[in-house]
Design an enzyme around this catalytic site. Structure first.
Site, mmCIF file in Angstrom:
data_model
loop_
_atom_site.group_PDB
_atom_site.id
_atom_site.type_symbol
_atom_site.label_atom_id
_atom_site.label_comp_id
_atom_site.label_asym_id
_atom_site.label_seq_id
_atom_site.Cartn_x
_atom_site.Cartn_y
_atom_site.Cartn_z
ATOM 1 N N ASN A 9 42.758 31.840 31.399
ATOM 2 C CA ASN A 9 42.604 33.295 31.420
ATOM 3 C C ASN A 9 43.616 33.827 32.436
ATOM 4 O OD1 ASN A 9 41.864 35.953 31.644
ATOM 5 N ND2 ASN A 9 39.936 35.550 32.727
ATOM 6 N N LYS A 11 44.313 36.794 33.140
ATOM 7 C CA LYS A 11 43.926 38.090 33.718
ATOM 8 C C LYS A 11 45.129 39.048 33.687
ATOM 9 C CE LYS A 11 40.660 35.634 36.571
ATOM 10 N NZ LYS A 11 39.551 35.790 37.480
ATOM 11 N N HIS A 94 33.747 39.048 30.053
ATOM 12 C CA HIS A 94 34.117 38.448 31.345
ATOM 13 C C HIS A 94 33.433 39.240 32.460
ATOM 14 C CE1 HIS A 94 36.468 37.151 34.795
ATOM 15 N NE2 HIS A 94 36.812 36.101 34.083
ATOM 16 N N GLU A 96 34.447 40.280 35.168
ATOM 17 C CA GLU A 96 35.248 41.390 35.719
ATOM 18 C C GLU A 96 35.128 42.632 34.838
ATOM 19 O OE1 GLU A 96 38.894 39.147 36.139
ATOM 20 O OE2 GLU A 96 37.966 37.998 37.764
ATOM 21 N N GLU A 166 30.116 31.181 33.739
ATOM 22 C CA GLU A 166 30.973 31.510 34.874
ATOM 23 C C GLU A 166 30.130 32.171 35.965
ATOM 24 O OE1 GLU A 166 35.324 31.702 33.594
ATOM 25 O OE2 GLU A 166 34.549 33.725 33.548
ATOM 26 N N GLY A 172 37.407 32.973 41.238
ATOM 27 C CA GLY A 172 38.508 33.399 42.102
ATOM 28 C C GLY A 172 38.196 33.284 43.585
ATOM 29 N N SER A 211 36.735 28.751 39.602
ATOM 30 C CA SER A 211 37.526 27.913 40.519
ATOM 31 C C SER A 211 37.617 26.462 40.066
ATOM 32 C CB SER A 211 36.986 28.021 41.947
ATOM 33 O OG SER A 211 37.066 29.375 42.391
#
Ligand code: PEP
Length: 249
Positions: A9, A11, A94, A96, A166, A172, A211
């Site tokens: 991904n 991003k 996701h 985010e 996730e 991250g 991560s």
């Protein structure tokens, strides 16, 4: 037997030049991987991915799609537009997008259904925040997120679904769930999938994201219900992404 699947991904990172270098770096040392591999690129670069990856073992996909089919939805990108660029996959939900764009479980379910009806394979993300984990609500949260998607998906389409667990606190941050912690949630998710459709549950790939790096990938990927990884930061370096692919294969 489920194949492992490593998906990058990117991003909101990249440029024409950086992507070209990254993709050629990956391809130079990929060999014939014994696992599925994909990169999920920002939409403006999907044509570049198509050009670079068309004859390779690497599939490509997008990071989001509209829940609508077409029409007056300024700024949105439809599933059909993604298939125009030969995408195989699209990420839906996701964390985010859930956190910064207010995407609800219900909207993510509709996005997943829209992707499936266009022939795309949605990579549906679920995962708890740190506060939710610490208050013992991990299973409740991922179950709610998963059920909102399953509700929208016909039995026949279930095997084209990819689920990514996730944990939000691991994305991250450099903090990774231990293999045992991740396995517990993956097994729980597979149990929920089995409650819906036992045969499909044995085939659906459940990826871990948060991560995942070259130095922890092998241990995570060795767990029974971890069928691959959704990789953020480490997907931006050819050597790291390749090391994870090789750990999976
Ligand atoms: C992600 O964005 O899906 C992700 C898992 O990111 P990272 O690998 O950087 O934690």
């Amino acid at each position: 037997m489920r194949r492992k699947f490593i998906a990058g991904n990117w991003k909101m990172n990249g440029s024409l030049a950086a992507n070209a270098a990254l993709l050629s770096g990956i391809q130079a040392n990929l060999g014939s991987p014994n696992c599925d591999v994909a990169v999920c690129a920002p939409a403006p670069y999907l044509d570049q991915c198509r050009g670079a990856l068309a004859d390779s073992a690497i599939a490509w996909g997008a990071q989001d799609l509209s829940a609508h089919e077409s029409g007056a939805y300024t700024g949105e990108i439809s599933a059909a537009m993604l298939t125009d660029f030969d995408c195989s996959y699209v990420i839906a939900g996701h964390s985010e997008r859930r956190a910064y764009h207010g995407e609800s479980d219900e909207l993510v379910g509709r996005k997943a259904a829209r992707a499936l009806s266009a022939g795309l394979r949605p990579i549906v993300c679920v995962g708890e925040t740190l506060e939710e984990r610490e208050s013992g609500r991990t299973e409740q949260v991922v179950q709610r997120q998963l059920e909102a998607v399953l509700k929208e998906v016909a039995d026949a389409d279930l095997v084209r679904l990819v689920v990514a667990y996730e944990p939000v606190w691991a994305i991250g941050t450099g903090k990774t769930a231990t293999p045992q912690m991740a396995q517990e949630v993956h097994a729980f998710l597979r149990g929920r999938l089995a409650a819906r459709h036992a045969a499909a549950a044995t085939q659906i790939q459940i990826l871990y994201g948060g991560s995942m790096k070259p130095d922890n990938a092998a241990d995570l990927l060795a767990m029974e219900d971890i069928d691959g990884g959704l990789i953020g930061g480490a997907a931006l370096k050819a050597a790291d992404f390749l090391a994870i692919i090789h750990a999976a294969a």
